[in-house]
Design an enzyme around this catalytic site. Structure first.
Site, short mmCIF file in Angstrom:
data_model
loop_
_atom_site.label_atom_id
_atom_site.label_comp_id
_atom_site.label_asym_id
_atom_site.label_seq_id
_atom_site.Cartn_x
_atom_site.Cartn_y
_atom_site.Cartn_z
N GLN A 108 1.02 -1.24 0.23
CA GLN A 108 -0.15 -0.18 -0.45
C GLN A 108 0.77 1.21 -0.41
O GLN A 108 1.35 1.92 0.61
CB GLN A 108 -1.04 0.05 1.17
CG GLN A 108 -2.12 -1.84 1.27
CD GLN A 108 -0.71 -2.08 1.53
OE1 GLN A 108 -0.12 -2.49 2.28
NE2 GLN A 108 -2.15 -2.95 2.56
N GLN A 130 -1.42 1.28 -5.04
CA GLN A 130 -1.98 0.66 -4.15
C GLN A 130 -2.80 1.82 -3.43
O GLN A 130 -2.06 2.20 -2.48
CB GLN A 130 -1.38 -0.87 -4.32
CG GLN A 130 -3.03 -1.14 -3.24
CD GLN A 130 -2.31 -2.21 -2.64
OE1 GLN A 130 -0.83 -3.00 -3.37
NE2 GLN A 130 -2.46 -3.82 -1.30
N ASP A 131 -4.23 2.25 -2.86
CA ASP A 131 -4.05 2.74 -1.96
C ASP A 131 -3.77 3.95 -1.94
O ASP A 131 -3.18 4.59 -1.33
CB ASP A 131 -3.83 2.35 -0.47
CG ASP A 131 -4.27 0.67 0.14
OD1 ASP A 131 -5.18 0.25 -0.86
OD2 ASP A 131 -4.07 0.57 1.12
N ASP A 152 -7.61 0.03 -4.83
CA ASP A 152 -8.86 0.79 -4.04
C ASP A 152 -8.20 1.69 -3.14
O ASP A 152 -7.92 2.43 -2.57
CB ASP A 152 -8.39 -0.23 -2.49
CG ASP A 152 -9.16 -1.67 -2.35
OD1 ASP A 152 -9.75 -2.09 -3.17
OD2 ASP A 152 -8.65 -2.68 -1.28
N ARG A 208 -15.37 -2.02 -3.36
CA ARG A 208 -15.26 -3.62 -2.33
C ARG A 208 -15.93 -3.37 -1.11
O ARG A 208 -15.40 -1.90 -0.68
CB ARG A 208 -13.76 -4.19 -2.60
CG ARG A 208 -13.23 -4.34 -3.69
CD ARG A 208 -11.92 -5.68 -3.47
NE ARG A 208 -10.81 -5.08 -2.91
CZ ARG A 208 -9.83 -5.68 -1.99
NH1 ARG A 208 -10.14 -7.29 -2.37
NH2 ARG A 208 -8.63 -4.78 -1.31
#
Length: 290
Positions: A108, A130-131, A152, A208
């Site tokens: 992340q 990611q993130d 995400d 999600r």
């Protein structure tokens, strides 16, 4: 005030002088990691354009901190905002860590974390994988922003309105646009995307269910063909299908077709969508500047 050195230095000057000001950031990319404390309310920064004024760093969740322990997702942020009434205009926030394989652990890499109430971002860019954007907590407004990531890449438990934003996925496999963490029916949090567009590569879930009562709505939004027909994922917990609120209203494009969506998402009526599609969703008429 205009400055060409680091954002950290300017914030230190503000803290010593106990003053608030609009900071005009000149120059190109600035490699620095910035943490704006909760004691510095009413900080505003303005760049010369999100393609020109860039704040970047490359921390990941598994990188060791000064204490020898992994930073974690929370502390991986290039810029962390903990101060209320924060405004950023025409600035890019970037985490330059390499894009990891889908599902990699500890990778992340947050470009910006906003952990304060009443914050606004206008004409900004958030670049990562990611993130990317940790929409942690508080009421937030994103206007005409560009947000890029893979998994995400907008996540957290904020109460946030994204208006006219470009959401771009960059993945060669499966990814997810949102992971909203509302954990109770009583929590007034959620993400609303109004008149946005979703583009990119790979196969993308709209969201999600990170929280058991995760809440995300897309309205009047263009969706490219990268959106998976099912649209949403239950985070591996079928019980969340009974409690989440995932909806679309008058979206369009090849990825917006509602026929293949999971049965526990919703094609909203005008009445159902109304609370999500204006500034009233974030109580913005009471705290946003004109």
């Amino acid at each position: 005030m205009v400055f060409t050195t680091t954002l950290k230095l300017f914030l230190l000057i503000l803290l010593v002088q106990n003053t608030n000001s609009v900071t005009h950031i000149k120059g190109s990319a600035k490699r620095e990691k910035v943490d704006i404390p909760a004691t510095m309310a009413f900080v505003s920064i303005q760049g010369e354009g999100a393609d020109k004024t860039i704040i970047e760093w490359d921390d990941t969740a598994d990188r060791k901190g000064k204490n020898g322990k992994p930073l974690g997702t929370y502390a991986s942020a290039t810029v962390a905002v903990n101060s209320p009434y924060f405004i950023a205009k025409n600035v890019a926030f970037k985490n330059t860590a390499p894009q990891p394989p889908s599902g990699a652990l500890g990778k992340q890499a947050v470009a910006l974390r906003i952990s304060a109430d009443m914050a606004a971002f206008v004409g900004c860019k958030f670049i990562g994988a990611q993130d990317t954007l940790y929409d942690h907590k508080g009421r937030h407004y994103f206007k005409n922003c560009y947000i890029q990531g893979s998994v995400d890449f907008i996540f957290g438990n904020g109460l946030s309105l994204y208006e006219g934003c470009h959401l771009n996925a960059k993945t060669n496999s499966f990814g997810a646009l949102t992971a909203q963490k509302r954990g109770s029916f009583l929590e007034e949090t959620g993400f609303s995307f109004v008149r946005c567009k979703v583009t990119g590569s790979g196969a993308l879930y709209l969201g999600r269910a990170w929280g058991s009562f995760s809440r995300v709505v897309f309205a009047y939004t263009y969706m490219d063909k990268i959106i998976t027909p099912k649209g949403w994922w239950n985070w591996g917990d079928k019980n969340r299908e009974m409690t989440v609120f995932f909806g679309q209203f008058k979206c369009w494009g090849p990825g917006a077709e509602y026929g293949g969506r999971v049965s526990w998402s919703r094609e909203l009526t005008r009445q159902e969508a109304e609370p999500f599609i204006s500034l009233d969703f974030i109580d913005g008429r009471h705290w946003l500047p004109h």
